[in-house]
Motif scaffolding. Structure first.
Motif, PDB file in Angstrom:
ATOM      1  N   ARG A  11       0.848  -1.190   0.002  1.00 13.98           N
ATOM      2  CA  ARG A  11      -0.309   0.116  -0.132  1.00 13.98           C
ATOM      3  C   ARG A  11       1.357   1.176   0.102  1.00 13.98           C
ATOM      4  N   PRO A  12       1.527   1.310  -0.819  1.00 14.22           N
ATOM      5  CA  PRO A  12       2.571   2.772  -1.198  1.00 14.22           C
ATOM      6  C   PRO A  12       1.685   4.200  -0.710  1.00 14.22           C
ATOM      7  N   ARG A  13       2.653   4.917  -0.330  1.00 17.08           N
ATOM      8  CA  ARG A  13       2.556   6.288  -0.193  1.00 17.08           C
ATOM      9  C   ARG A  13       2.913   7.225  -1.015  1.00 17.08           C
ATOM     10  N   LEU A  14       2.095   7.637  -1.892  1.00 19.72           N
ATOM     11  CA  LEU A  14       2.499   8.944  -2.609  1.00 19.72           C
ATOM     12  C   LEU A  14       2.672   7.943  -3.963  1.00 19.72           C
ATOM     13  N   GLY A  15       2.774   7.145  -4.478  1.00 25.27           N
ATOM     14  CA  GLY A  15       3.366   6.143  -5.278  1.00 25.27           C
ATOM     15  C   GLY A  15       4.568   5.289  -5.699  1.00 25.27           C
ATOM     16  N   HIS A  16       5.509   5.183  -4.021  1.00 28.52           N
ATOM     17  CA  HIS A  16       6.308   5.215  -3.730  1.00 28.52           C
ATOM     18  C   HIS A  16       7.112   3.309  -3.009  1.00 28.52           C
ATOM     19  N   VAL A  17       6.839   2.435  -3.123  1.00 28.08           N
ATOM     20  CA  VAL A  17       7.687   1.219  -2.572  1.00 28.08           C
ATOM     21  C   VAL A  17       8.519   0.837  -2.571  1.00 28.08           C
ATOM     22  N   GLU A  18       9.138   1.454  -0.733  1.00 30.77           N
ATOM     23  CA  GLU A  18      10.276   1.104  -1.090  1.00 30.77           C
ATOM     24  C   GLU A  18      10.919  -0.709  -0.755  1.00 30.77           C
ATOM     25  N   THR A  19      11.485  -0.960  -1.581  1.00 23.79           N
ATOM     26  CA  THR A  19      12.189  -2.289  -1.316  1.00 23.79           C
ATOM     27  C   THR A  19      13.244  -2.171  -0.569  1.00 23.79           C
ATOM     28  N   ILE A  20      13.115  -3.184   0.213  1.00 24.15           N
ATOM     29  CA  ILE A  20      14.433  -4.324   0.958  1.00 24.15           C
ATOM     30  C   ILE A  20      14.873  -5.360   0.541  1.00 24.15           C
ATOM     31  N   VAL A  21      16.001  -5.269  -0.277  1.00 30.04           N
ATOM     32  CA  VAL A  21      16.127  -7.208  -0.406  1.00 30.04           C
ATOM     33  C   VAL A  21      16.985  -7.671   0.857  1.00 30.04           C
ATOM     34  N   VAL A  22      16.390  -8.991   1.557  1.00 32.00           N
ATOM     35  CA  VAL A  22      16.864  -9.052   2.889  1.00 32.00           C
ATOM     36  C   VAL A  22      17.791 -10.757   3.013  1.00 32.00           C
ATOM     37  N   ASP A  23      18.584 -11.723   4.377  1.00 31.43           N
ATOM     38  CA  ASP A  23      18.505 -12.525   3.659  1.00 31.43           C
ATOM     39  C   ASP A  23      18.121 -13.386   4.823  1.00 31.43           C
ATOM     40  N   ARG A  24      17.435 -13.142   5.020  1.00 29.37           N
ATOM     41  CA  ARG A  24      16.540 -14.503   6.551  1.00 29.37           C
ATOM     42  C   ARG A  24      14.857 -14.041   6.490  1.00 29.37           C
ATOM     43  N   ARG A  25      14.740 -15.154   6.543  1.00 30.94           N
ATOM     44  CA  ARG A  25      12.417 -14.986   6.215  1.00 30.94           C
ATOM     45  C   ARG A  25      12.378 -13.896   7.765  1.00 30.94           C
ATOM     46  N   LYS A  26      13.149 -14.874   8.793  1.00 28.03           N
ATOM     47  CA  LYS A  26      11.936 -13.884   9.551  1.00 28.03           C
ATOM     48  C   LYS A  26      12.693 -12.099   9.916  1.00 28.03           C
ATOM     49  N   ILE A  27      12.559 -10.815   9.840  1.00 30.37           N
ATOM     50  CA  ILE A  27      12.722  -9.640   9.945  1.00 30.37           C
ATOM     51  C   ILE A  27      12.179  -8.754  10.509  1.00 30.37           C
ATOM     52  N   ALA A  28      12.354  -7.301  11.051  1.00 23.98           N
ATOM     53  CA  ALA A  28      11.811  -6.605  12.015  1.00 23.98           C
ATOM     54  C   ALA A  28      11.740  -5.538  11.388  1.00 23.98           C
ATOM     55  N   CYS A  29      10.410  -4.763  11.264  1.00 24.24           N
ATOM     56  CA  CYS A  29      10.535  -3.567  10.749  1.00 24.24           C
ATOM     57  C   CYS A  29       9.814  -2.359  11.037  1.00 24.24           C
ATOM     58  N   ASP A  30       9.983  -1.123  11.803  1.00 21.63           N
ATOM     59  CA  ASP A  30       9.784   0.150  12.728  1.00 21.63           C
ATOM     60  C   ASP A  30       9.740   0.926  11.740  1.00 21.63           C
ATOM     61  N   GLY A  31       9.637   0.776  10.319  1.00 19.24           N
ATOM     62  CA  GLY A  31       9.540   1.773   9.198  1.00 19.24           C
ATOM     63  C   GLY A  31      10.675   2.834   9.352  1.00 19.24           C
ATOM     64  N   GLY A  32      12.119   2.417  10.474  1.00 16.30           N
ATOM     65  CA  GLY A  32      13.284   3.226   9.465  1.00 16.30           C
ATOM     66  C   GLY A  32      13.345   4.574   9.574  1.00 16.30           C
ATOM     67  N   LEU A  33      12.640   5.757  10.711  1.00 14.81           N
ATOM     68  CA  LEU A  33      12.393   7.327  10.677  1.00 14.81           C
ATOM     69  C   LEU A  33      12.720   7.209  12.186  1.00 14.81           C
ATOM     70  N   GLY A  34      13.006   7.265  12.960  1.00 16.18           N
ATOM     71  CA  GLY A  34      13.173   6.813  14.486  1.00 16.18           C
ATOM     72  C   GLY A  34      12.103   7.075  15.186  1.00 16.18           C
ATOM     73  N   ALA A  35      11.919   8.057  15.620  1.00 17.77           N
ATOM     74  CA  ALA A  35      10.919   8.422  16.984  1.00 17.77           C
ATOM     75  C   ALA A  35       9.451   8.319  15.157  1.00 17.77           C
ATOM     76  N   LEU A  36       9.985   9.004  14.253  1.00 12.72           N
ATOM     77  CA  LEU A  36       8.571   9.381  13.127  1.00 12.72           C
ATOM     78  C   LEU A  36       7.931   7.803  12.883  1.00 12.72           C
ATOM     79  N   GLY A  37       8.443   6.364  12.946  1.00  6.08           N
ATOM     80  CA  GLY A  37       8.413   5.546  12.591  1.00  6.08           C
ATOM     81  C   GLY A  37       7.231   5.005  13.090  1.00  6.08           C
TER      82      GLY A  37
END
Length: 71
Positions: A11-37
């Motif tokens: 569900r991209p915001r403003l038409g952009h999808v951030e793609t992250i290539v990972v090497d593990r099946r279990k991953i964590a996401c916090d939005g990556g924006l520090g306090a704004l994540g």
């Protein structure tokens, strides 16, 4: 908390999808924006990709990545 969407859809915001290539099946996401994540969530890649339900980051499993067994 482990979220396992069956058919993740970005569900991209403003038409952009951030793609992250990972090497593990279990991953964590916090939005990556520090306090704004968002709260950290743990995601599991079932096939070859998954999408964060908070920020719509697309996580793609690197070809040849190993399965996480018991970790």
């Amino acid at each position: 908390m482990l979220i396992q969407p069956t058919n993740p859809v970005p569900r991209p915001r403003l038409g952009h999808v951030e793609t992250i290539v990972v090497d593990r099946r279990k991953i964590a996401c916090d939005g990556g924006l520090g306090a704004l994540g968002h709260p950290r969530v743990w995601l599991k890649i079932g096939g070859h990709q998954t999408v964060c339900p908070y920020c719509s980051r697309l996580f793609v499993l690197q070809p040849g990545a190993h399965d996480d067994h018991g970790h």
